[in-house]
Design a protein around this motif. Sequence first.
Motif, PDB file in Angstrom:
ATOM      1  N   THR A 165       0.826  -1.213   0.000  1.00  0.00           N
ATOM      2  CA  THR A 165       0.000   0.000   0.000  1.00  0.00           C
ATOM      3  C   THR A 165       0.857   1.258   0.000  1.00  0.00           C
ATOM      4  OG1 THR A 165      -0.184  -0.372   2.360  1.00  0.00           O
ATOM      5  CG2 THR A 165      -2.089  -0.932   1.039  1.00  0.00           C
ATOM      6  N   SER A 199      -3.603  -4.203  -8.214  1.00  0.00           N
ATOM      7  CA  SER A 199      -3.722  -5.361  -7.336  1.00  0.00           C
ATOM      8  C   SER A 199      -3.979  -6.626  -8.134  1.00  0.00           C
ATOM      9  CB  SER A 199      -4.860  -5.150  -6.337  1.00  0.00           C
ATOM     10  OG  SER A 199      -4.597  -4.021  -5.557  1.00  0.00           O
ATOM     11  N   GLY A 209      -0.362  -4.391  -6.192  1.00  0.00           N
ATOM     12  CA  GLY A 209      -1.050  -3.511  -5.251  1.00  0.00           C
ATOM     13  C   GLY A 209      -0.843  -3.949  -3.819  1.00  0.00           C
ATOM     14  N   VAL A 210      -1.946  -4.316  -3.191  1.00  0.00           N
ATOM     15  CA  VAL A 210      -1.903  -4.670  -1.773  1.00  0.00           C
ATOM     16  C   VAL A 210      -1.133  -5.972  -1.559  1.00  0.00           C
ATOM     17  CG1 VAL A 210      -4.045  -3.494  -1.262  1.00  0.00           C
ATOM     18  CG2 VAL A 210      -4.094  -5.876  -2.008  1.00  0.00           C
ATOM     19  N   GLU A 217      -9.076  -7.509  -1.270  1.00  0.00           N
ATOM     20  CA  GLU A 217      -9.098  -6.346  -2.158  1.00  0.00           C
ATOM     21  C   GLU A 217      -9.786  -6.783  -3.430  1.00  0.00           C
ATOM     22  OE1 GLU A 217      -8.206  -3.267  -4.873  1.00  0.00           O
ATOM     23  OE2 GLU A 217      -7.704  -5.372  -5.120  1.00  0.00           O
ATOM     24  N   ALA A 266      -7.564  -7.897  -6.422  1.00  0.00           N
ATOM     25  CA  ALA A 266      -6.858  -9.133  -6.069  1.00  0.00           C
ATOM     26  C   ALA A 266      -7.817 -10.320  -6.071  1.00  0.00           C
ATOM     27  CB  ALA A 266      -6.211  -8.968  -4.698  1.00  0.00           C
TER      28      ALA A 266
END
Lengths: 300, 324
Positions: free
Chosen positions: A143, A220, A225-226, A232, A235
């Motif tokens: 993040t 993601s 991404g995360v 998410e 994801a």
Amino acid sequence: MAMITPAAVSAVTPRASGWTRSAAAGLLALAILAAVLAPLLAPADPALLTLDQLQPPSAAHLLGTDALGRDVLSRLLFALRTDLLLMVFAAGLPMLAGTLIGAVAGYRGGVLDAALRWVADIFQALPVYVLLIAFVFVLGPGTASLLVAFSVLGWVVYARLIRTEVRRVRERDYVSASYLLGLSHTAVLFRHVLPNALRQSLVYLATDMGMALQGIAVLSFFGLGVKAGTPELGAMVSEAQLFLRSHWWLAAFPGLTIVILGSSIAALGDRLGDRLGGRPVGRLSGRLGGRLGGRGEARG
Amino acid sequence: MSELVRVEGLVVDFPVRAGLLRQRRVRAVDAIDLRLGRGEIRGLVGESGCGKSTLARAIVGLAPPSAGRVLLDGVPVPARRPPGMRRRIQMIYQDPGSSLDPRRTVSQTLAEPLRRHRTVPAERIGHRTRELLEMVGLGERQAHALPRELSGGQRQRVAIARALAVEPEVLVADEAVAALDASVAGAVLNLLSDLRERLGLTVLFISHDLATVRGLCDRIAVMYLGTIVEEGPVAEVFARPGHPYTRVLLDAVPSRDRRRSGAMARGLEGEPPSPLRVPPGCRFHPRCPQAAERCGESDPPEDRRDGQRVWCHFSWRDGQPYEL
């Protein structure tokens, strides 16, 4: 003689009609509420692994379970949390940085302003999405790097918008009057110039929110991404790829959520643009413009 | 009348772009001397673009002088004035649509300078705000209005009240009534003259309207292309203008009984020359109906006649016929 129809008079039609906007506002409010109340609403721990893997939607698991036996509904609710929070920061941080830089450059003028224009021109020529991916790739997924990448690439537009507006407002007489009354330049800038120069940036921010949401989901999806395992939306879609043919609910629900959220924000950004832009567009925004947009400057 | 503001050899230059990379400096105000007595209303007239506004901005401290200085009560003011010094000279602007922050109500606008200078204790700010509004003839009804809800005249009154909030000694009014219609303008002029009586304010009243200046001011200065060409008590200057430019300005005022006729009555021909190309000698000579050879060669001398000063080679000589 041709018949004069009243419809011909309204040259500009509203870009999103009334009910679309109400629906968009409702959906967004619902999403925010769901995100805030996720711990209360979620039927299960989103990270809890069970042996009920790849279950179709049922009474026990309203949206089914994924390959690791986690409840999809719970993950979706917590994913809303992640995405909305990240969206706010991914759009807000660039605005904050750009506003500060643009305001100071526009107010002070001179070399600072010339430098900003030069940098902004360079940034304008760069492919933002490619750079975004490259940035996150270099910084490593997570993040923090996501927000850094968004800020580094996003501030320029705000700086540009604010700079132009600040230079316009700076010439107004109340600005020099405030200085003569004894306020410092900093006080004049933040109390009188900036508040009157923010309108366009706020409109852009609304549009940018939608872009940020998509950006986060896309990154993601590519695993940039995360952190892996964090609920998410992008994801989740990514994890569901393998089961696209056999277990449709895994990709469908998070995917649908992205689409709905994205278009709701876009529709609302449109509306905000009409209200704050000061242009009387259409019936509804005309009415709202009287309430909110009318608070703005009376051009002499 | 003691001297409050004194302008000494003030020069204000502006950079302008001339061509692709070249920059030139334009001299908007060229070596001006001016004195304002305490409690005096001084008129400053001249065509648009002659440097009136630049002079005003330099006096209040918004335009940095390139040379010369401004003295306040005999003390030269620094280039960057501290807040306490900025407070003493306030400005009233021409455009009532732009002089108030559109996001602030009238009472917020007035309270800010009060708070900044702690003119009154915090709990008396509301009271003082009402007092200020009353002073300019506005009431409780306007206190919570936003600028867009006020008329031009009311906004101009609020701008005056805001200037008065910091208890200034000098008010510079730059075309303060030019944008208002006649009756409203009259009321604002009365207000200025009334404030002078009550508060002993000194006013620099910039205008292109000679009739207004005549009714309001004690002394007048006439500017042409960055310099003052004539200066003196209003009554004298209007009765016996010494500079041909002043005469042209006076003749341009429509009146029932025209004082002069002939060459002067035709008014001025041509546009004022650009400050980028200042003519040699007397700046006015290319347009002057009385110009002689030496006007284009040497700077005009100063000529005095009881309190009135004129910079012209042929001051007060308009009796002769000039055939063109």
